[in-house]
Design a protein around this motif. Structure first.
Motif, PDB file in Angstrom:
ATOM      1  N   ASP A  10       6.484 -19.304  13.322  1.00  0.00           N
ATOM      2  CA  ASP A  10       6.483 -19.404  14.772  1.00  0.00           C
ATOM      3  C   ASP A  10       7.247 -18.222  15.339  1.00  0.00           C
ATOM      4  OD1 ASP A  10       6.621 -20.022  17.402  1.00  0.00           O
ATOM      5  OD2 ASP A  10       7.749 -21.885  17.164  1.00  0.00           O
ATOM      6  N   ARG A  11       6.535 -17.244  15.900  1.00  0.00           N
ATOM      7  CA  ARG A  11       7.190 -16.036  16.383  1.00  0.00           C
ATOM      8  C   ARG A  11       8.153 -16.337  17.524  1.00  0.00           C
ATOM      9  NH1 ARG A  11       2.367 -11.487  16.238  1.00  0.00           N
ATOM     10  NH2 ARG A  11       1.789 -11.844  14.079  1.00  0.00           N
ATOM     11  N   ALA A  12       7.855 -17.379  18.280  1.00  0.00           N
ATOM     12  CA  ALA A  12       8.760 -17.738  19.373  1.00  0.00           C
ATOM     13  C   ALA A  12      10.084 -18.264  18.841  1.00  0.00           C
ATOM     14  CB  ALA A  12       8.108 -18.799  20.253  1.00  0.00           C
ATOM     15  N   GLY A  13      10.094 -18.612  17.555  1.00  0.00           N
ATOM     16  CA  GLY A  13      11.295 -19.185  16.983  1.00  0.00           C
ATOM     17  C   GLY A  13      12.169 -18.174  16.263  1.00  0.00           C
ATOM     18  N   VAL A  14      11.971 -16.876  16.500  1.00  0.00           N
ATOM     19  CA  VAL A  14      12.810 -15.864  15.862  1.00  0.00           C
ATOM     20  C   VAL A  14      14.244 -16.038  16.343  1.00  0.00           C
ATOM     21  CG1 VAL A  14      13.243 -13.419  15.550  1.00  0.00           C
ATOM     22  CG2 VAL A  14      10.907 -14.250  15.697  1.00  0.00           C
ATOM     23  N   ARG A  15      15.151 -16.283  15.430  1.00  0.00           N
ATOM     24  CA  ARG A  15      16.532 -16.520  15.825  1.00  0.00           C
ATOM     25  C   ARG A  15      17.203 -15.248  16.311  1.00  0.00           C
ATOM     26  NH1 ARG A  15      16.364 -18.856  10.777  1.00  0.00           N
ATOM     27  NH2 ARG A  15      17.782 -17.285   9.967  1.00  0.00           N
ATOM     28  N   LYS A  16      18.163 -15.426  17.191  1.00  0.00           N
ATOM     29  CA  LYS A  16      18.868 -14.264  17.743  1.00  0.00           C
ATOM     30  C   LYS A  16      19.618 -13.511  16.664  1.00  0.00           C
ATOM     31  CE  LYS A  16      19.422 -15.954  22.472  1.00  0.00           C
ATOM     32  NZ  LYS A  16      20.389 -16.316  23.541  1.00  0.00           N
ATOM     33  N   ASN A  17      20.056 -14.229  15.615  1.00  0.00           N
ATOM     34  CA  ASN A  17      20.786 -13.554  14.546  1.00  0.00           C
ATOM     35  C   ASN A  17      19.877 -13.159  13.396  1.00  0.00           C
ATOM     36  OD1 ASN A  17      20.278 -16.120  13.559  1.00  0.00           O
ATOM     37  ND2 ASN A  17      22.202 -16.244  12.440  1.00  0.00           N
ATOM     38  N   GLY A  18      18.550 -13.196  13.617  1.00  0.00           N
ATOM     39  CA  GLY A  18      17.606 -12.822  12.575  1.00  0.00           C
ATOM     40  C   GLY A  18      17.149 -11.391  12.712  1.00  0.00           C
ATOM     41  N   LEU A  19      16.816 -10.783  11.589  1.00  0.00           N
ATOM     42  CA  LEU A  19      16.271  -9.433  11.595  1.00  0.00           C
ATOM     43  C   LEU A  19      14.775  -9.497  11.834  1.00  0.00           C
ATOM     44  CD1 LEU A  19      18.198  -7.899   8.574  1.00  0.00           C
ATOM     45  CD2 LEU A  19      18.754  -7.742  11.001  1.00  0.00           C
ATOM     46  N   ARG A  20      14.231  -8.486  12.481  1.00  0.00           N
ATOM     47  CA  ARG A  20      12.821  -8.470  12.811  1.00  0.00           C
ATOM     48  C   ARG A  20      12.071  -7.467  11.940  1.00  0.00           C
ATOM     49  NH1 ARG A  20      11.824 -10.210  18.873  1.00  0.00           N
ATOM     50  NH2 ARG A  20      13.683 -11.481  19.191  1.00  0.00           N
ATOM     51  N   GLN A  21      10.790  -7.719  11.790  1.00  0.00           N
ATOM     52  CA  GLN A  21       9.945  -6.812  11.040  1.00  0.00           C
ATOM     53  C   GLN A  21       9.846  -5.472  11.767  1.00  0.00           C
ATOM     54  OE1 GLN A  21       6.105  -8.559  10.115  1.00  0.00           O
ATOM     55  NE2 GLN A  21       7.036 -10.581   9.807  1.00  0.00           N
ATOM     56  N   LYS A  22       9.542  -4.432  10.984  1.00  0.00           N
ATOM     57  CA  LYS A  22       9.415  -3.087  11.550  1.00  0.00           C
ATOM     58  C   LYS A  22       8.068  -2.474  11.186  1.00  0.00           C
ATOM     59  CE  LYS A  22      14.343  -1.848  11.384  1.00  0.00           C
ATOM     60  NZ  LYS A  22      15.323  -0.928  10.744  1.00  0.00           N
ATOM     61  N   THR A  23       7.617  -1.591  12.046  1.00  0.00           N
ATOM     62  CA  THR A  23       6.478  -0.754  11.755  1.00  0.00           C
ATOM     63  C   THR A  23       6.765   0.639  12.298  1.00  0.00           C
ATOM     64  OG1 THR A  23       4.068  -0.587  11.863  1.00  0.00           O
ATOM     65  CG2 THR A  23       5.201  -1.266  13.884  1.00  0.00           C
ATOM     66  N   LEU A  24       5.812   1.545  12.170  1.00  0.00           N
ATOM     67  CA  LEU A  24       5.975   2.898  12.683  1.00  0.00           C
ATOM     68  C   LEU A  24       5.770   2.914  14.191  1.00  0.00           C
ATOM     69  CD1 LEU A  24       3.856   4.687   9.946  1.00  0.00           C
ATOM     70  CD2 LEU A  24       6.336   4.532  10.034  1.00  0.00           C
ATOM     71  N   LYS A  25       6.445   3.829  14.846  1.00  0.00           N
ATOM     72  CA  LYS A  25       6.281   3.963  16.294  1.00  0.00           C
ATOM     73  C   LYS A  25       4.978   4.671  16.637  1.00  0.00           C
ATOM     74  CE  LYS A  25       9.995   4.540  18.613  1.00  0.00           C
ATOM     75  NZ  LYS A  25      11.245   5.113  19.201  1.00  0.00           N
ATOM     76  N   ARG A  26       4.563   5.602  15.778  1.00  0.00           N
ATOM     77  CA  ARG A  26       3.312   6.337  16.006  1.00  0.00           C
ATOM     78  C   ARG A  26       2.722   6.758  14.673  1.00  0.00           C
ATOM     79  NH1 ARG A  26       3.723  11.926  15.480  1.00  0.00           N
ATOM     80  NH2 ARG A  26       5.849  12.741  15.238  1.00  0.00           N
ATOM     81  N   ALA A  27       1.452   7.156  14.708  1.00  0.00           N
ATOM     82  CA  ALA A  27       0.792   7.642  13.496  1.00  0.00           C
ATOM     83  C   ALA A  27       1.293   9.037  13.147  1.00  0.00           C
ATOM     84  CB  ALA A  27      -0.720   7.668  13.695  1.00  0.00           C
ATOM     85  N   ILE A  28       1.314   9.328  11.849  1.00  0.00           N
ATOM     86  CA  ILE A  28       1.744  10.663  11.419  1.00  0.00           C
ATOM     87  C   ILE A  28       0.967  11.068  10.158  1.00  0.00           C
ATOM     88  CG2 ILE A  28       3.702   9.775  10.040  1.00  0.00           C
ATOM     89  CD1 ILE A  28       5.226  12.341  11.132  1.00  0.00           C
ATOM     90  N   PRO A  29       0.390  12.284  10.153  1.00  0.00           N
ATOM     91  CA  PRO A  29      -0.439  12.715   9.022  1.00  0.00           C
ATOM     92  C   PRO A  29       0.347  13.575   8.029  1.00  0.00           C
ATOM     93  CG  PRO A  29      -0.776  14.192  10.855  1.00  0.00           C
ATOM     94  CD  PRO A  29       0.275  13.213  11.299  1.00  0.00           C
ATOM     95  N   CYS A  30      -0.213  13.718   6.839  1.00  0.00           N
ATOM     96  CA  CYS A  30       0.310  14.674   5.870  1.00  0.00           C
ATOM     97  C   CYS A  30      -0.832  15.125   4.973  1.00  0.00           C
ATOM     98  CB  CYS A  30       1.451  14.089   5.046  1.00  0.00           C
ATOM     99  SG  CYS A  30       0.956  12.833   3.856  1.00  0.00           S
ATOM    100  N   ARG A  31      -0.595  16.178   4.237  1.00  0.00           N
ATOM    101  CA  ARG A  31      -1.607  16.762   3.370  1.00  0.00           C
ATOM    102  C   ARG A  31      -0.931  17.248   2.095  1.00  0.00           C
ATOM    103  NH1 ARG A  31      -4.415  22.003   3.006  1.00  0.00           N
ATOM    104  NH2 ARG A  31      -6.672  21.679   2.845  1.00  0.00           N
ATOM    105  N   GLY A  32      -1.552  16.978   0.958  1.00  0.00           N
ATOM    106  CA  GLY A  32      -0.953  17.409  -0.292  1.00  0.00           C
ATOM    107  C   GLY A  32      -1.942  17.311  -1.434  1.00  0.00           C
ATOM    108  N   VAL A  33      -1.452  17.521  -2.636  1.00  0.00           N
ATOM    109  CA  VAL A  33      -2.287  17.533  -3.837  1.00  0.00           C
ATOM    110  C   VAL A  33      -2.046  16.267  -4.642  1.00  0.00           C
ATOM    111  CG1 VAL A  33      -2.706  18.716  -6.029  1.00  0.00           C
ATOM    112  CG2 VAL A  33      -2.334  20.039  -3.951  1.00  0.00           C
ATOM    113  N   GLY A  34      -3.096  15.694  -5.198  1.00  0.00           N
ATOM    114  CA  GLY A  34      -2.952  14.561  -6.096  1.00  0.00           C
ATOM    115  C   GLY A  34      -2.395  15.005  -7.434  1.00  0.00           C
ATOM    116  N   LEU A  35      -1.378  14.314  -7.922  1.00  0.00           N
ATOM    117  CA  LEU A  35      -0.732  14.709  -9.172  1.00  0.00           C
ATOM    118  C   LEU A  35      -1.709  14.707 -10.337  1.00  0.00           C
ATOM    119  CD1 LEU A  35       1.809  15.360 -10.860  1.00  0.00           C
ATOM    120  CD2 LEU A  35       2.199  12.892 -11.034  1.00  0.00           C
ATOM    121  N   HIS A  36      -2.547  13.690 -10.433  1.00  0.00           N
ATOM    122  CA  HIS A  36      -3.450  13.577 -11.578  1.00  0.00           C
ATOM    123  C   HIS A  36      -4.823  14.184 -11.310  1.00  0.00           C
ATOM    124  CE1 HIS A  36      -0.560  11.392 -13.884  1.00  0.00           C
ATOM    125  NE2 HIS A  36      -0.412  10.491 -12.924  1.00  0.00           N
TER     126      HIS A  36
END
Length: 318
Positions: A10-36
């Motif tokens: 119940d999301r409405a039941g998140v306690r004041k002393n509880g930690l909340r889930q996190k996600t990214l604020k925005r999308a971010i790209p990267c580019r690189g090589v595959g090790l294998h």
């Protein structure tokens, strides 16, 4: 099996002393090589909603399901890296360094768009991914952060090569390696992954390999993207990388990094102590399968500020 649906509440039941889930604020790209694979890979990290978890989406796949949940029961190969796959046979490999960064930065929910079957190796550590996450920023979601509390010890393997999850108030890893190489040799590290310890002490540690194995691996179609730019290469009694090691014990620190990434496939942070001896990707996955096969060995709990304060009061290392 623990699924994300078991974390719903119940999301409405998140306690004041509880930690909340996190996600990214925005999308971010990267580019690189595959090790294998040696292929150039484009990857973008996206925000995701509460209780979504970490999910990969193969943007180069057509006619098959492109989505793969980053979950222990989706692991299909653990030979030299951790590979996850879906029921349509779509896979993504070498996910452990990215998963470790997401764990260390406390990202609960994200979508990883990727146009190849392997996460780019970057410099062989988690540091570039931590940098990307910090550049994107994080945001709290209106849902409680949950953890997997270890209620009784679970062990796989044996004294020579094994791993134990045991009850503890915070997440810690005690890791031992032992290689015949005089450079890597025997080393141990006992570290509590709290209060920024992952970024400071673990994230920079790079993957490593032995020059004598390179030809054999390439003949198997593996390590095609490996180089001194993304791997610590050991030849006999010396390290070939011009800059040397980032830590005197970089080898065991990287094994801790791999372990953190593999265990984040549990689908939530673990509240418990990890004791590992010569453990690798297979053993890391095996212990999660053993854990979730025994409902009495764990419980899903909400993370609270009180628990966080206790964890942060602990010293970083034993």
């Amino acid at each position: 099996m623990v699924s994300r649906t078991q974390f719903h509440g119940d999301r409405a039941g998140v306690r004041k002393n509880g930690l909340r889930q996190k996600t990214l604020k925005r999308a971010i790209p990267c580019r690189g090589v595959g090790l294998h694979s040696g292929a150039v890979v484009e990857m973008t990290l996206h925000p995701a909603g509460a209780d979504a978890g970490i999910r990969f989406r193969r943007t180069d796949v057509t006619g098959r399901d492109p989505w793969i949940a980053a979950r222990y029961d989706r692991v299909v190969d653990t030979r030299l890296c951790t590979v996850i796959g879906n029921d349509d046979g779509v896979t993504v490999g070498t996910i452990e360094h990215l998963m470790a960064a997401l764990a260390g930065c406390e990202i609960d929910n994200a979508v990883v768009d990727i146009d190849a079957a392997e996460v780019p190796v970057m410099d062989g550590s988690s540091e570039p991914f931590v940098f990307l996450i910090e550049c994107a920023g994080t945001v709290e979601l209106d849902a409680p952060r949950r953890a997997i509390e270890i209620r009784r010890p679970v062990t796989v393997g044996d004294a020579r090569r094994g791993l134990t999850l045991a009850p503890a108030e915070a997440f810690s890893v005690d890791f031992e390696i032992d290689f015949p190489s005089p450079v890597v040799a025997h080393s141990t590290l006992d570290v509590r992954l709290v209060n920024g310890t992952f970024k400071r002490e673990i994230a920079k540690a790079r993957t490593f390999g032995f020059l004598e194995d390179a030809e054999r691996l390439r003949a198997m179609g593996l390590a095609l993207g490996g180089s001194l730019e993304n791997t610590v290469v050991v030849d006999g009694d010396r390290v070939l990388n011009e800059e040397g090691l980032r830590f005197d014990d970089e080898f065991v620190r990287h094994k801790v990094l791999d372990c953190v990434g593999d265990l984040y496939l549990a689908g939530a942070p673990i509240l418990g102590r990890v004791t590992a001896t010569r453990s690798g990707h297979h053993t890391n996955n095996e212990v999660l399968r053993a854990l979730f096969a025994d409902p009495t060995a764990y419980a899903i709990v909400e993370m609270t500020d009180t628990a966080q304060a206790y964890a942060e009061a602990l010293p970083a290392t034993a």
